[in-house]
Write a protein that holds these residues in place. Structure first.
Motif, PDB file in Angstrom:
ATOM      1  N   CYS A 154      19.952 -74.144  21.312  1.00 30.21           N
ATOM      2  CA  CYS A 154      20.698 -73.685  22.727  1.00 30.21           C
ATOM      3  C   CYS A 154      21.730 -74.375  22.921  1.00 30.21           C
ATOM      4  O   CYS A 154      21.581 -75.138  23.400  1.00 30.21           O
ATOM      5  N   ASN A 195      15.429 -66.014  16.685  1.00 27.84           N
ATOM      6  CA  ASN A 195      15.681 -66.554  17.506  1.00 27.84           C
ATOM      7  C   ASN A 195      15.532 -67.323  18.956  1.00 27.84           C
ATOM      8  O   ASN A 195      14.547 -66.417  19.015  1.00 27.84           O
ATOM      9  N   SER A 197      15.810 -68.988  22.262  1.00 24.81           N
ATOM     10  CA  SER A 197      17.111 -69.227  23.877  1.00 24.81           C
ATOM     11  C   SER A 197      16.004 -69.936  25.036  1.00 24.81           C
ATOM     12  O   SER A 197      15.272 -69.388  25.160  1.00 24.81           O
ATOM     13  N   PRO A 241      19.160 -60.287  16.788  1.00 20.02           N
ATOM     14  CA  PRO A 241      20.054 -61.184  17.697  1.00 20.02           C
ATOM     15  C   PRO A 241      21.213 -61.340  16.649  1.00 20.02           C
ATOM     16  O   PRO A 241      20.529 -61.596  15.674  1.00 20.02           O
ATOM     17  N   ARG A 243      22.795 -64.070  17.715  1.00 19.37           N
ATOM     18  CA  ARG A 243      22.859 -65.922  17.018  1.00 19.37           C
ATOM     19  C   ARG A 243      24.568 -66.258  17.887  1.00 19.37           C
ATOM     20  O   ARG A 243      24.940 -67.630  18.684  1.00 19.37           O
ATOM     21  N   GLU A 245      25.331 -65.958  22.192  1.00 20.05           N
ATOM     22  CA  GLU A 245      24.307 -65.557  23.141  1.00 20.05           C
ATOM     23  C   GLU A 245      25.803 -66.668  23.847  1.00 20.05           C
ATOM     24  O   GLU A 245      26.139 -67.728  23.768  1.00 20.05           O
ATOM     25  N   LEU A 252      20.743 -63.728  30.496  1.00 18.69           N
ATOM     26  CA  LEU A 252      20.993 -64.051  28.727  1.00 18.69           C
ATOM     27  C   LEU A 252      21.203 -63.078  28.377  1.00 18.69           C
ATOM     28  O   LEU A 252      21.395 -62.027  28.470  1.00 18.69           O
ATOM     29  N   TYR A 253      22.957 -63.797  27.580  1.00 21.39           N
ATOM     30  CA  TYR A 253      23.347 -62.216  27.095  1.00 21.39           C
ATOM     31  C   TYR A 253      23.187 -62.557  25.175  1.00 21.39           C
ATOM     32  O   TYR A 253      24.063 -64.012  25.807  1.00 21.39           O
ATOM     33  N   TYR A 254      23.643 -61.822  24.929  1.00 18.96           N
ATOM     34  CA  TYR A 254      23.714 -61.793  23.532  1.00 18.96           C
ATOM     35  C   TYR A 254      23.897 -61.002  22.533  1.00 18.96           C
ATOM     36  O   TYR A 254      24.403 -59.592  22.864  1.00 18.96           O
TER      37      TYR A 254
END
Length: 419
Positions: A154, A195, A197, A241, A243, A245, A252-254
């Motif tokens: 991460c 995923n 994070s 997701p 991956r 991010e 948290l943006y992804y």
């Protein structure tokens, strides 16, 4: 009198420093004549490896270097000199190297390779190899060109790194400790976890781990509690997701692929508010995004999706950005940067992916194959200039059991021990 420890960090290589003191027959002890505030000021100017050495000098120095006010001050100063982390797997161990992130203004050119500083290796995880192979196989099937993302690590937060596995583990690569924090397995109905994070709540100052599985169930665990447990968090729109991010300002943006097929635009950006533990979906009004060469970045203080335009390296002549101007109304604007005419010469015959941005407004790209010359490329959105830097990892990266190299920006060094 003490010889104040010098700090000289050439690009990617640190010089060893020495502490000199009075002869052993001196009638006075140095620790009694040097104020603690002055010692703290000196210690904050040191590379992290010298801080580790100073812990072994005396009990007094060890206690000073563990003080909360010192570790916080060191972290604050370190944030002004971020580093780039490079990590790869070798014989089941995750190895970390680093170099200063900002280009050296005193260096005339970067024609010669930079030797990175060896940080540490991460402890072996008995579940990691099995988990990693399942994750890699899944993404290779869906996104075969997505080779460059750091799918097992991460993005770092305040100096800490979370390595992804069925049991997420958090370590501090700056201290070189073998100690780490391990969370219990996030149990799911299926075997595959898509995923993981690593996030941070800046208000309550809490680290959390978000685990999203392929059955569209998300779970959150908070670090620092007496007993780490997972709690379920719902997102109304099922998604996968991708991956890609980025963590910014407690969110948290992804990038994600919608699974409900209720819209003509399959891609969206998912925002997870760490403190409130809530999801928000931001549709991206673009029919095409080069997912294999895309990334989420911070562009002039705003969230942006950026990708290299084209399907082959010869066609990558421009960088295209989709910038989020208004999060409430979900208003995006497009920006295109034409790459210099010599772009192909810089990245010929290599697979290049976007890593992120620096505080100076540079978009950073990197290669990922360990058995070819490894490059990072800086493209300035201000001057429209481009610089390529070669990184030389030595014989380790050439070993047959070495994985792809992942590049991680904006790492700050933290000297607080994991205990």
């Amino acid at each position: 009198m003490f010889g104040i420890l010098g700090f000289s960090a050439a690009m990617g290589k640190r010089q060893k420093q020495q502490v000199t003191g009075r002869p052993s027959n001196s009638p006075r002890e140095n620790s009694k004549e040097v104020p603690i505030d002055l010692l703290i000021d000196i210690f904050t100017r040191l590379p992290v490896e010298d801080v580790a050495r100073c812990r072994c000098v005396s009990k007094l120095w060890s206690s000073i270097l563990r003080r909360r006010d010192f570790t916080q001050l060191f972290l604050k100063i370190s944030s002004t000199r971020p580093r780039i982390l490079f990590t790869f797997l070798y014989n089941g161990r995750r190895i970390f190297y680093s170099i200063p992130q900002d280009l050296d203004p005193d260096r005339n050119n970067y024609s010669s390779p930079i030797i990175p500083y060896y940080q540490m290796h991460f402890p072996k995880d008995p579940d990691r190899n099995n988990y990693s192979s399942r994750i890699s196989a899944y993404y290779q099937m869906h996104f075969p060109k997505d080779l460059g993302s750091s799918d097992q690590v991460c993005p770092p937060i305040l100096g800490l790194i979370c390595c992804k596995s069925k049991k997420p583990m958090i370590c501090n690569p700056s201290t070189g400790e073998s100690k780490y924090i391990s969370l219990p397995s996030a149990k799911t109905k299926r075997m595959l976890t898509v995923n993981t994070s690593f996030v941070y709540d800046p208000i309550d100052k809490l680290f959390k781990v978000l685990c999203m599985s392929d059955d569209c169930v998300s779970r959150v665990s908070t670090l620092g509690t007496e007993e780490a447990t997972w709690r379920t968090v719902e997102c109304l729109i099922p998604h996968l997701p991708l991956r890609k991010e980025m963590f910014m300002d407690g969110v948290l943006y992804y990038l994600a692929l919608r699974l409900d097929h209720e819209t003509s635009t399959p891609y969206m950006v998912v925002a997870f508010d760490v403190r409130l533990e809530r999801f928000k979906c931001l549709p991206v009004n673009r029919s095409y995004i080069n997912i294999a060469c895309s990334a989420l970045i911070k562009y002039q203080g705003k969230l942006a999706v950026v990708w290299l335009d084209g399907n082959a390296i010869q066609q990558h002549q421009q960088l295209e950005l989709c910038v989020l101007n208004d999060g409430d109304e979900v208003a995006w604007s497009g920006i295109i940067y034409e790459l210099p005419y010599f772009w192909y010469n810089l990245a010929a015959d290599t697979y290049v992916y976007i890593v992120g941005t620096t505080t100076a407004g540079e978009i950073v790209m990197a290669t990922s194959h360990p058995r070819e010359p490894f490059y990072i490329i800086y493209f300035s959105t201000v001057t429209h200039t481009m610089i390529r830097v070669e990184i030389e990892f030595g014989i380790v990266a050439l070993k047959p059991h070495c994985s792809m190299i992942s590049t991680i920006l904006n790492h700050v060094e933290d000297v607080e021990l994991m205990d």
